[in-house]
Design a protein around this motif. Structure first.
Motif, PDB file in Angstrom:
ATOM      1  N   LEU A  23     -29.611  52.798 109.032  1.00 25.28           N
ATOM      2  CA  LEU A  23     -29.932  51.732 109.978  1.00 25.28           C
ATOM      3  C   LEU A  23     -28.665  51.066 110.494  1.00 25.28           C
ATOM      4  O   LEU A  23     -27.646  51.032 109.798  1.00 25.28           O
ATOM      5  N   MET A  24     -28.767  50.512 111.695  1.00 27.93           N
ATOM      6  CA  MET A  24     -27.679  49.732 112.271  1.00 27.93           C
ATOM      7  C   MET A  24     -28.101  48.273 112.317  1.00 27.93           C
ATOM      8  O   MET A  24     -29.289  47.955 112.474  1.00 27.93           O
ATOM      9  N   ALA A  25     -27.139  47.385 112.188  1.00 21.69           N
ATOM     10  CA  ALA A  25     -27.433  45.950 112.176  1.00 21.69           C
ATOM     11  C   ALA A  25     -28.123  45.541 113.466  1.00 21.69           C
ATOM     12  O   ALA A  25     -27.771  46.008 114.557  1.00 21.69           O
ATOM     13  N   ASP A  26     -29.122  44.673 113.331  1.00 19.45           N
ATOM     14  CA  ASP A  26     -29.810  44.068 114.474  1.00 19.45           C
ATOM     15  C   ASP A  26     -30.499  45.101 115.364  1.00 19.45           C
ATOM     16  O   ASP A  26     -30.747  44.845 116.539  1.00 19.45           O
ATOM     17  N   SER A  27     -30.808  46.270 114.813  1.00 20.88           N
ATOM     18  CA  SER A  27     -31.444  47.316 115.620  1.00 20.88           C
ATOM     19  C   SER A  27     -32.889  47.569 115.214  1.00 20.88           C
ATOM     20  O   SER A  27     -33.540  48.431 115.786  1.00 20.88           O
ATOM     21  N   TYR A  28     -33.403  46.805 114.263  1.00 24.25           N
ATOM     22  CA  TYR A  28     -34.736  47.082 113.723  1.00 24.25           C
ATOM     23  C   TYR A  28     -35.463  45.780 113.419  1.00 24.25           C
ATOM     24  O   TYR A  28     -34.863  44.713 113.280  1.00 24.25           O
ATOM     25  N   LEU A  29     -36.779  45.897 113.332  1.00 23.03           N
ATOM     26  CA  LEU A  29     -37.630  44.797 112.908  1.00 23.03           C
ATOM     27  C   LEU A  29     -38.099  45.059 111.491  1.00 23.03           C
ATOM     28  O   LEU A  29     -38.310  46.208 111.107  1.00 23.03           O
ATOM     29  N   VAL A  30     -38.280  43.997 110.720  1.00 25.20           N
ATOM     30  CA  VAL A  30     -38.866  44.108 109.387  1.00 25.20           C
ATOM     31  C   VAL A  30     -40.300  43.596 109.432  1.00 25.20           C
ATOM     32  O   VAL A  30     -40.552  42.502 109.955  1.00 25.20           O
TER      33      VAL A  30
ATOM     34  N   ALA B 279     -35.553  40.720 113.667  1.00 22.32           N
ATOM     35  CA  ALA B 279     -36.605  39.731 113.439  1.00 22.32           C
ATOM     36  C   ALA B 279     -37.510  40.232 112.331  1.00 22.32           C
ATOM     37  O   ALA B 279     -37.501  41.423 111.986  1.00 22.32           O
ATOM     38  N   VAL B 280     -38.313  39.322 111.786  1.00 20.20           N
ATOM     39  CA  VAL B 280     -39.236  39.636 110.696  1.00 20.20           C
ATOM     40  C   VAL B 280     -40.632  39.156 111.086  1.00 20.20           C
ATOM     41  O   VAL B 280     -40.794  38.062 111.644  1.00 20.20           O
ATOM     42  N   VAL B 281     -41.627  39.989 110.790  1.00 19.97           N
ATOM     43  CA  VAL B 281     -43.034  39.597 110.938  1.00 19.97           C
ATOM     44  C   VAL B 281     -43.657  39.659 109.548  1.00 19.97           C
ATOM     45  O   VAL B 281     -43.531  40.673 108.854  1.00 19.97           O
ATOM     46  N   SER B 282     -44.333  38.590 109.146  1.00 18.50           N
ATOM     47  CA  SER B 282     -44.873  38.557 107.791  1.00 18.50           C
ATOM     48  C   SER B 282     -46.094  37.666 107.709  1.00 18.50           C
ATOM     49  O   SER B 282     -46.364  36.847 108.592  1.00 18.50           O
ATOM     50  N   ASN B 283     -46.827  37.836 106.599  1.00 14.85           N
ATOM     51  CA  ASN B 283     -47.843  36.868 106.216  1.00 14.85           C
ATOM     52  C   ASN B 283     -47.140  35.713 105.502  1.00 14.85           C
ATOM     53  O   ASN B 283     -45.916  35.688 105.354  1.00 14.85           O
ATOM     54  N   ASP B 284     -47.943  34.758 105.019  1.00 16.49           N
ATOM     55  CA  ASP B 284     -47.436  33.692 104.154  1.00 16.49           C
ATOM     56  C   ASP B 284     -47.138  34.324 102.794  1.00 16.49           C
ATOM     57  O   ASP B 284     -48.026  34.560 101.995  1.00 16.49           O
ATOM     58  N   SER B 285     -45.872  34.623 102.549  1.00 14.58           N
ATOM     59  CA  SER B 285     -45.487  35.389 101.360  1.00 14.58           C
ATOM     60  C   SER B 285     -44.075  35.024 100.937  1.00 14.58           C
ATOM     61  O   SER B 285     -43.366  34.287 101.636  1.00 14.58           O
TER      62      SER B 285
ATOM     63  N   ARG C 294     -50.295  38.789 121.035  1.00 10.12           N
ATOM     64  CA  ARG C 294     -49.698  37.451 120.879  1.00 10.12           C
ATOM     65  C   ARG C 294     -48.427  37.520 120.052  1.00 10.12           C
ATOM     66  O   ARG C 294     -47.415  36.896 120.386  1.00 10.12           O
ATOM     67  N   VAL C 295     -48.463  38.282 118.986  1.00 10.89           N
ATOM     68  CA  VAL C 295     -47.288  38.405 118.122  1.00 10.89           C
ATOM     69  C   VAL C 295     -46.171  39.140 118.865  1.00 10.89           C
ATOM     70  O   VAL C 295     -44.998  38.771 118.772  1.00 10.89           O
ATOM     71  N   ARG C 296     -46.535  40.176 119.602  1.00 10.80           N
ATOM     72  CA  ARG C 296     -45.523  40.908 120.368  1.00 10.80           C
ATOM     73  C   ARG C 296     -44.830  39.990 121.362  1.00 10.80           C
ATOM     74  O   ARG C 296     -43.604  40.067 121.547  1.00 10.80           O
ATOM     75  N   ALA C 297     -45.581  39.111 122.019  1.00 10.24           N
ATOM     76  CA  ALA C 297     -44.986  38.186 122.986  1.00 10.24           C
ATOM     77  C   ALA C 297     -44.026  37.227 122.290  1.00 10.24           C
ATOM     78  O   ALA C 297     -42.964  36.894 122.831  1.00 10.24           O
ATOM     79  N   LEU C 298     -44.364  36.783 121.097  1.00  8.26           N
ATOM     80  CA  LEU C 298     -43.471  35.891 120.363  1.00  8.26           C
ATOM     81  C   LEU C 298     -42.180  36.591 119.970  1.00  8.26           C
ATOM     82  O   LEU C 298     -41.110  35.986 119.968  1.00  8.26           O
ATOM     83  N   LEU C 299     -42.273  37.862 119.621  1.00  7.06           N
ATOM     84  CA  LEU C 299     -41.069  38.623 119.265  1.00  7.06           C
ATOM     85  C   LEU C 299     -40.130  38.778 120.460  1.00  7.06           C
ATOM     86  O   LEU C 299     -38.920  38.940 120.284  1.00  7.06           O
TER      87      LEU C 299
END
Length: 311
Positions: A148-155, A226-232, A304-309
């Motif tokens: 992976l390269m820095a800042d090139s992926y979402l978690v 960026a990161v997408v997650s539940n309350d965890s 909605r989540v995609r728009a926020l990203l």
């Protein structure tokens, strides 16, 4: 969420050793104010009195104070058995005789960071924010190992240890709609769900649930776009590392356990005035939806989540 408390204690000259179970110990090794970490040999559940007495003998005479963060009887038992002179914690589970300095539990559920920070005895804790630090070299090494390269992926952190009422069901649809590389993180228990998500983004999803150490997961989060997650737990890691994130809440409440970061965007339909009919049932704090529909999560659409990203 305990990091600001430890920072406060260190700032006034206390030298800190943290006792933690092995799965959470790496969190404290990422806190520069912590001098040492003792990994507890306890299993989940049960009093395990013999093991606690054995460890207490090893700890006797080594510490002046113990701050007991979990609100359980067994958590307060070890400092008591070790005869640590000052034992600070909240009242709960008949712990009166085990603690020397006791705080009353708040009537309502306060933000957990302030709840822990109040154990310091300080009054100005409402604005405390957790901070974690990763060495750049450690981040680079983990990224290189995974190609992976820095800042090139979402978690994506789609797991929810507490139960399905905290797990957003649309990660796969979101993964399919995105063009970026996606890294899936979580425990081995999350692997089947993560496999399903990865299958909807063939060639772009790297499924690492159950395949990394916690320190490696931290590094991958620190280097993500960026990161997408539940309350965890990993949601709070992303916030403490200052990574842009979208945090999805269902049965729990961001008023109680919010991601404390200016770069966090929270989605909770309970607070959405435009969502109808209103979620009068939220937050229920249940492992599974008592009403059987889990509208609080199902109705958060991937668009909605995609728009926020993208913001």
């Amino acid at each position: 969420m305990t990091e600001p408390l430890l920072r406060r204690l260190a700032a006034r000259g206390e030298r800190l050793t943290v006792g933690a179970l092995p799965w959470v110990a790496p969190v404290y090794r990422a806190m520069p104010q912590v001098e040492a970490v003792i990994e507890f040999p306890f299993r989940h559940g049960g009093l395990q009195l013999k093991a606690r007495r054995s460890l207490a003998r090893e700890l006797q005479g080594r510490f002046d104070a113990a701050y007991v963060l979990p609100n359980s009887l067994k958590s307060a038992l070890l400092p008591f058995l070790a005869s640590i002179p000052r034992r600070v914690g909240y009242l709960g589970e008949a712990r009166v005789g085990l603690l020397t300095h006791r705080l009353k539990n708040p009537a309502n559920k306060p933000p957990m960071v302030a709840f822990y920070s109040a154990l310091s005895g300080d009054a100005d804790v409402a604005q405390d924010r957790p901070r974690l630090q990763m060495k750049p070299g450690d981040i680079d090494a983990v990224q290189r190992a995974q190609g992976l390269m820095a800042d090139s992926y979402l978690v994506f952190a789609p797991g929810a240890e507490f139960g399905p009422a905290k797990r957003w069901p649309h990660y796969g649809a979101l993964a399919a709609a995105l063009s970026q590389r996606i890294v899936l993180l979580g425990s081995a228990k999350d692997a089947p769900f993560c496999d399903e998500i990865a299958a909807q983004a063939p060639g772009r999803a790297l499924q690492l649930a159950g395949k990394t150490s916690l320190a490696e997961a931290f590094a991958l989060i620190a280097g993500a776009r960026a990161v997408v997650s539940n309350d965890s737990g990993l949601m709070h890691v992303a916030a403490a590392l200052g990574v842009p994130q979208v945090a999805l809440f269902g049965s729990s409440s961001p008023l109680h356990t919010p991601p404390l970061s200016e770069r966090a965007q929270v989605v909770w339909l309970k607070q959405d005035a435009g969502y109808q009919p209103p979620l009068d049932c939220a937050p229920c704090f249940e492992r599974e939806c008592p009403l059987g529909h889990t509208r609080c999560l199902v109705d958060i659409r991937p668009e909605r989540v995609r728009a926020l990203l993208a913001t």
